[in-house]
Design a protein around this motif. Structure first.
Motif, PDB file in Angstrom:
ATOM      1  N   THR A   1       7.115  -5.002  19.578  1.00  0.00           N
ATOM      2  CA  THR A   1       7.619  -4.005  20.520  1.00  0.00           C
ATOM      3  C   THR A   1       7.395  -2.575  20.048  1.00  0.00           C
ATOM      4  OG1 THR A   1       9.807  -3.996  19.487  1.00  0.00           O
ATOM      5  CG2 THR A   1       9.419  -5.607  21.254  1.00  0.00           C
ATOM      6  N   THR A   2       7.488  -1.646  21.000  1.00  0.00           N
ATOM      7  CA  THR A   2       7.380  -0.229  20.649  1.00  0.00           C
ATOM      8  C   THR A   2       8.483   0.170  19.675  1.00  0.00           C
ATOM      9  OG1 THR A   2       8.702   0.388  22.581  1.00  0.00           O
ATOM     10  CG2 THR A   2       6.318   0.414  22.823  1.00  0.00           C
ATOM     11  N   GLY A   3       9.672  -0.413  19.837  1.00  0.00           N
ATOM     12  CA  GLY A   3      10.770  -0.104  18.928  1.00  0.00           C
ATOM     13  C   GLY A   3      10.432  -0.457  17.491  1.00  0.00           C
ATOM     14  N   PHE A   4       9.790  -1.601  17.294  1.00  0.00           N
ATOM     15  CA  PHE A   4       9.394  -2.002  15.940  1.00  0.00           C
ATOM     16  C   PHE A   4       8.457  -0.958  15.335  1.00  0.00           C
ATOM     17  CE2 PHE A   4       6.353  -3.789  13.013  1.00  0.00           C
ATOM     18  CZ  PHE A   4       7.166  -4.456  12.097  1.00  0.00           C
ATOM     19  N   PHE A   5       7.402  -0.602  16.059  1.00  0.00           N
ATOM     20  CA  PHE A   5       6.425   0.352  15.525  1.00  0.00           C
ATOM     21  C   PHE A   5       7.044   1.733  15.331  1.00  0.00           C
ATOM     22  CE2 PHE A   5       3.556  -2.835  17.459  1.00  0.00           C
ATOM     23  CZ  PHE A   5       2.754  -3.093  16.365  1.00  0.00           C
ATOM     24  N   TYR A   6       7.958   2.115  16.215  1.00  0.00           N
ATOM     25  CA  TYR A   6       8.605   3.419  16.105  1.00  0.00           C
ATOM     26  C   TYR A   6       9.448   3.509  14.826  1.00  0.00           C
ATOM     27  CZ  TYR A   6      12.007   7.131  17.064  1.00  0.00           C
ATOM     28  OH  TYR A   6      12.806   8.232  16.964  1.00  0.00           O
ATOM     29  N   TYR A   7      10.313   2.523  14.605  1.00  0.00           N
ATOM     30  CA  TYR A   7      11.192   2.591  13.441  1.00  0.00           C
ATOM     31  C   TYR A   7      10.439   2.365  12.137  1.00  0.00           C
ATOM     32  CZ  TYR A   7      14.932   2.672  16.836  1.00  0.00           C
ATOM     33  OH  TYR A   7      15.751   3.030  17.879  1.00  0.00           O
ATOM     34  N   LEU A   8       9.367   1.555  12.186  1.00  0.00           N
ATOM     35  CA  LEU A   8       8.557   1.360  10.980  1.00  0.00           C
ATOM     36  C   LEU A   8       7.830   2.643  10.612  1.00  0.00           C
ATOM     37  CD1 LEU A   8       7.279  -0.356   8.772  1.00  0.00           C
ATOM     38  CD2 LEU A   8       5.557  -1.106  10.438  1.00  0.00           C
TER      39      LEU A   8
ATOM     40  N   LEU B   1       2.640   8.495  18.468  1.00  0.00           N
ATOM     41  CA  LEU B   1       2.196   7.579  19.522  1.00  0.00           C
ATOM     42  C   LEU B   1       3.270   6.555  19.866  1.00  0.00           C
ATOM     43  CD1 LEU B   1      -1.491   7.032  18.390  1.00  0.00           C
ATOM     44  CD2 LEU B   1      -0.675   8.436  20.292  1.00  0.00           C
ATOM     45  N   ALA B   2       3.951   6.037  18.844  1.00  0.00           N
ATOM     46  CA  ALA B   2       5.030   5.073  19.097  1.00  0.00           C
ATOM     47  C   ALA B   2       6.190   5.742  19.833  1.00  0.00           C
ATOM     48  CB  ALA B   2       5.510   4.464  17.780  1.00  0.00           C
ATOM     49  N   SER B   3       6.441   7.021  19.523  1.00  0.00           N
ATOM     50  CA  SER B   3       7.501   7.770  20.207  1.00  0.00           C
ATOM     51  C   SER B   3       7.185   7.913  21.689  1.00  0.00           C
ATOM     52  CB  SER B   3       7.670   9.155  19.570  1.00  0.00           C
ATOM     53  OG  SER B   3       8.059   9.059  18.219  1.00  0.00           O
ATOM     54  N   ILE B   4       5.918   8.195  21.989  1.00  0.00           N
ATOM     55  CA  ILE B   4       5.510   8.357  23.390  1.00  0.00           C
ATOM     56  C   ILE B   4       5.619   7.038  24.142  1.00  0.00           C
ATOM     57  CG2 ILE B   4       3.549   8.878  24.899  1.00  0.00           C
ATOM     58  CD1 ILE B   4       2.605  10.860  22.687  1.00  0.00           C
TER      59      ILE B   4
ATOM     60  N   ALA C   1       0.851  -1.184   0.000  1.00  0.00           N
ATOM     61  CA  ALA C   1       0.000   0.000   0.000  1.00  0.00           C
ATOM     62  C   ALA C   1       0.886   1.232   0.000  1.00  0.00           C
ATOM     63  CB  ALA C   1      -0.903   0.014   1.234  1.00  0.00           C
ATOM     64  N   ALA C   2       0.275   2.370  -0.278  1.00  0.00           N
ATOM     65  CA  ALA C   2       0.913   3.656  -0.005  1.00  0.00           C
ATOM     66  C   ALA C   2       0.388   4.112   1.336  1.00  0.00           C
ATOM     67  CB  ALA C   2       0.574   4.665  -1.092  1.00  0.00           C
ATOM     68  N   MET C   3       1.230   4.167   2.322  1.00  0.00           N
ATOM     69  CA  MET C   3       0.771   4.510   3.652  1.00  0.00           C
ATOM     70  C   MET C   3       0.236   5.945   3.708  1.00  0.00           C
ATOM     71  SD  MET C   3       0.767   2.174   5.991  1.00  0.00           S
ATOM     72  CE  MET C   3      -0.085   1.245   4.713  1.00  0.00           C
ATOM     73  N   ASN C   4      -0.879   6.119   4.382  1.00  0.00           N
ATOM     74  CA  ASN C   4      -1.466   7.432   4.600  1.00  0.00           C
ATOM     75  C   ASN C   4      -0.502   8.269   5.453  1.00  0.00           C
ATOM     76  OD1 ASN C   4      -3.037   9.428   6.295  1.00  0.00           O
ATOM     77  ND2 ASN C   4      -4.681   8.722   4.955  1.00  0.00           N
ATOM     78  N   THR C   5      -0.087   9.403   4.927  1.00  0.00           N
ATOM     79  CA  THR C   5       0.933  10.214   5.593  1.00  0.00           C
ATOM     80  C   THR C   5       0.473  10.697   6.973  1.00  0.00           C
ATOM     81  OG1 THR C   5       1.784  10.956   3.458  1.00  0.00           O
ATOM     82  CG2 THR C   5       2.428  12.226   5.382  1.00  0.00           C
ATOM     83  N   LEU C   6      -0.789  11.130   7.088  1.00  0.00           N
ATOM     84  CA  LEU C   6      -1.293  11.613   8.378  1.00  0.00           C
ATOM     85  C   LEU C   6      -1.322  10.486   9.406  1.00  0.00           C
ATOM     86  CD1 LEU C   6      -4.190  13.999   7.283  1.00  0.00           C
ATOM     87  CD2 LEU C   6      -1.945  14.623   8.192  1.00  0.00           C
ATOM     88  N   LYS C   7      -1.762   9.284   8.978  1.00  0.00           N
ATOM     89  CA  LYS C   7      -1.782   8.142   9.891  1.00  0.00           C
ATOM     90  C   LYS C   7      -0.370   7.745  10.291  1.00  0.00           C
ATOM     91  CE  LYS C   7      -6.190   6.008   8.608  1.00  0.00           C
ATOM     92  NZ  LYS C   7      -6.851   4.792   8.058  1.00  0.00           N
ATOM     93  N   ALA C   8       0.560   7.830   9.333  1.00  0.00           N
ATOM     94  CA  ALA C   8       1.954   7.495   9.632  1.00  0.00           C
ATOM     95  C   ALA C   8       2.528   8.474  10.658  1.00  0.00           C
ATOM     96  CB  ALA C   8       2.784   7.507   8.354  1.00  0.00           C
ATOM     97  N   LYS C   9       2.216   9.754  10.511  1.00  0.00           N
ATOM     98  CA  LYS C   9       2.695  10.762  11.466  1.00  0.00           C
ATOM     99  C   LYS C   9       2.107  10.517  12.847  1.00  0.00           C
ATOM    100  CE  LYS C   9       3.687  14.516   8.221  1.00  0.00           C
ATOM    101  NZ  LYS C   9       3.297  15.877   7.748  1.00  0.00           N
ATOM    102  N   LEU C  10       0.790  10.201  12.889  1.00  0.00           N
ATOM    103  CA  LEU C  10       0.154   9.903  14.171  1.00  0.00           C
ATOM    104  C   LEU C  10       0.771   8.660  14.800  1.00  0.00           C
ATOM    105  CD1 LEU C  10      -2.047  10.380  16.289  1.00  0.00           C
ATOM    106  CD2 LEU C  10      -3.596   9.020  14.861  1.00  0.00           C
ATOM    107  N   GLY C  11       0.995   7.627  13.987  1.00  0.00           N
ATOM    108  CA  GLY C  11       1.624   6.411  14.490  1.00  0.00           C
ATOM    109  C   GLY C  11       3.014   6.679  15.039  1.00  0.00           C
ATOM    110  N   TYR C  12       3.752   7.531  14.350  1.00  0.00           N
ATOM    111  CA  TYR C  12       5.104   7.877  14.792  1.00  0.00           C
ATOM    112  C   TYR C  12       5.070   8.606  16.141  1.00  0.00           C
ATOM    113  CZ  TYR C  12       9.690  10.121  14.835  1.00  0.00           C
ATOM    114  OH  TYR C  12      10.944  10.572  15.190  1.00  0.00           O
TER     115      TYR C  12
END
Length: 310
Positions: free
Chosen positions: A214-221, A154-157, A141-152
């Protein structure tokens, strides 16, 4: 009698040991397939596809990514890809590509990448697409940029509060919690993977599959997602690279075809001249484990035949 399958270790640039699965006993081979598997699975799951391709002249290799399969080292390490893990996975795959090209310098090299592996491949072709002869993206897929930013964010927190190795049920739910919503009376939380219930059960019973990451996986992805579609980076794509995008129309990862078509359009608008798209009605995420997998295998083979001029 020659063994049709073997496994071995390859050392990454940072010294990490990467496990490779090889189906390489092919008489008169005409090409190599390098498989990038998906999240929460491993390379050995592609054995049926690999054996089919062996029968049609292709050598096949698939690694277990960092934090996956035998490369993880133990079940406790499944889901932790390490610091800067997304970029390191891209570098691991490039290292494997170089290994294969040195071993078989006379053969064309093609990448077949599924789901999470397809996002690794999207980054790979921006950096190294000039070095391969074709790419198949499955369940992408082409990841939705806004969702990717939100995911980043939340994963950072979560990463800041709990650390990189914390297994985040919240981020897991955020990523996959709605994926079964269009499936009536679904028998499994992983029903969205395939309409073949036997294959879904195999996935559930595999100790290397389906865990909370892990949070690290979601953060770096999610951080990796943010760099995939910048115009200045897409300009680096080799415009003549053949790309085949395949997905199920009932695949929630591609928002039921919408984000798959967006990816196709992104590549076309970036000037890529040889991009094909096929959506499979009624099929879900894991096309190589779907009820019509033989059709999918044949479609990939036919595309490769066109690329190789057979």
């Amino acid at each position: 009698m020659r063994e049709k399958y073997r496994g071995f270790w390859l050392k990454a640039e940072d010294g990490h040991d990467i496990y490779l699965h090889a189906w390489d006993q092919v008489d008169n081979p005409r090409g190599i397939l390098q498989i990038f598997h998906g999240m929460a699975e491993h390379g050995k799951r592609y054995e049926g596809f690999a054996q089919y391709m062996n029968e049609h002249g292709f050598i096949v290799y698939a690694d277990d990514h960092r934090g996956h399969g035998r490369t993880a080292g133990s079940l406790e390490n499944i889901g932790y890809i390490g610091e800067d893990g997304f970029n390191k996975l891209v570098q691991d795959e490039y290292l494997i590509s170089k290994f294969l090209k040195e071993k078989y310098p006379w053969l064309p090299l093609f990448i077949v990448a599924h789901s999470f592996g397809s996002f690794v491949a999207q980054e790979y072709i921006i950096r190294y697409g000039w070095g391969i002869n074709g790419l198949v993206l499955s369940g992408s897929a082409a990841m939705n940029t806004l969702k990717a930013k939100l995911g980043y964010i939340l994963a950072s927190i979560e990463r800041l509060i709990h650390g990189e190795k914390y297994r985040s049920r919240f981020l897991d739910w955020l990523s996959f919690g709605t994926f079964n919503r269009r499936i009536k009376n679904n028998p499994s939380k992983f029903a969205w993977l395939s309409t073949d219930e036997k294959e879904v059960r195999k996935y559930e019973e595999d100790p290397y599959c389906g865990g909370i990451f892990t949070t690290g996986f979601f953060y770096y992805l999610s951080r990796g997602f943010l760099g995939l579609y910048r115009p200045e980076r897409l300009a680096n794509l080799p415009k003549d690279l053949p790309i085949l995008i395949i997905a199920g129309e009932e695949d929630p990862v591609g928002e039921y075809g919408r984000l798959v078509k967006r990816l196709y359009n992104i590549y076309k608008e970036a000037g890529c001249q040889n991009v094909d798209l096929k959506l499979y009605p009624g099929k879900r995420h894991e096309l190589f484990n779907e009820v019509n997998r033989e059709e999918v295998y044949a479609d990939v083979l036919n595309w490769l035949d066109c690329i190789t001029g057979k």
